[in-house]
Write an enzyme that holds these catalytic residues in place. Sequence first.
Site, short mmCIF file in Angstrom:
data_model
loop_
_atom_site.label_atom_id
_atom_site.label_comp_id
_atom_site.label_asym_id
_atom_site.label_seq_id
_atom_site.Cartn_x
_atom_site.Cartn_y
_atom_site.Cartn_z
N GLU A 1 0.83 -1.21 0.00
CA GLU A 1 0.00 0.00 0.00
C GLU A 1 0.87 1.26 0.00
O GLU A 1 0.54 2.26 -0.64
CB GLU A 1 -0.91 0.01 1.24
CG GLU A 1 -1.99 -1.04 1.25
CD GLU A 1 -3.07 -0.76 0.23
OE1 GLU A 1 -2.77 -0.84 -0.97
OE2 GLU A 1 -4.21 -0.47 0.63
N THR B 1 -5.34 7.74 -4.75
CA THR B 1 -5.42 7.91 -3.30
C THR B 1 -4.53 9.06 -2.83
O THR B 1 -4.94 9.87 -1.99
CB THR B 1 -5.03 6.59 -2.59
OG1 THR B 1 -5.98 5.60 -2.98
CG2 THR B 1 -5.07 6.73 -1.09
N1 HSE Z 1 -8.12 5.35 4.15
C1 HSE Z 1 -7.53 5.52 2.85
C2 HSE Z 1 -7.94 6.87 2.29
C3 HSE Z 1 -8.04 4.40 1.99
O1 HSE Z 1 -9.12 7.15 2.29
O2 HSE Z 1 -7.08 7.63 1.86
C4 HSE Z 1 -7.54 4.41 0.59
O3 HSE Z 1 -8.17 3.38 -0.12
#
Ligand code: HSE
Length: 311
Positions: A130, A183
């Site tokens: 990630e 993201t």
């Molecule tokens: N919690 C993360 C965000 C998840 O919202 O940036 C990304 O899939």
Amino acid sequence: MNEIKIFAPATIANISCGFDVLGCCLESVGDEMIVRKTQDKGIKITKIIGEELPMDIHKNVAGVAALALLRKYSKNLDFGFEIEIYKNIKPGSGIGSSAASAAGVVFALNELLNKPFSKLELVEFARKGEELACGYPIADNVAPAIYGGFTLVKNTDPLRIVELPLLDNLYTTIIHPQIEIKTADARAILPNKIKLGDAVKQWANVGSLVHALHTKDYNLFADSLTDHIVEPYRSKLIPKFEKVKKSALKAGALGGGISGSGPSIFTFSKGNQIAEYVADTIKSIYQKTNFDFNIYISKINPEGIKIISIH
Ligand code: HSE
């Protein structure tokens, strides 16, 4: 055991009030992966079907997660591994595409090595993938992929994951508009400071959502699905977000929000029939736009990654 084929599920991260901490796992949307032992040492990605993604293990989330696991494996290996990835989850869709690859490969390697690592350690390895994908070692997608059901990332350093109970008849309807939101970009638009009043509402919702899962209280669960902090910023990036959410609620959904960092929008419903009706409602909104989209309906998956075959 020389080869394992697995189903690596899609996941919803954030779950409205639970930015970066709450997540849940899907039953019927996900990738498949095959990992097999090879005589040659080291790891190789030999096939990626469905998406154009890097085959170089240092540039691929599955490769990076696999390397993180093998670095911690204490015994000397006189064999290596090859990885085949069959992508069904589109990268940048907001339903945990990179997490499925990262979580899937570490799960598969752990099985082939006779399970030397705990689920928590697998999440630790997978979140290295990630980090490559979005710049942050977020765990709110990889945790539900590995544990199944609903999970809470209680701590990131040291990592601590809390497994939450599941509402028995919970379905999700997800619309994925075919636009890409990275993201890293969706994180960059968030404010560094938030109002205390918003924070108070948010943590009250996280607490009540967790309580609702424990007490099987669908009404409290529905009432907790509100995001006062992140959604106001990110929803502007998603076409028809407000209309989809309002119409889904009118159609009987319990609530919804942005799945992960978007652009997918998730809704929860009690039972498959309402989830189907919500899907029709959302579909009719997007059919009037110029955006291509996919709709998914899935039960929440209590088990996480599944073994399809092993030999
Ligand atoms: N919690 C993360 C965000 C998840 O919202 O940036 C990304 O899939």
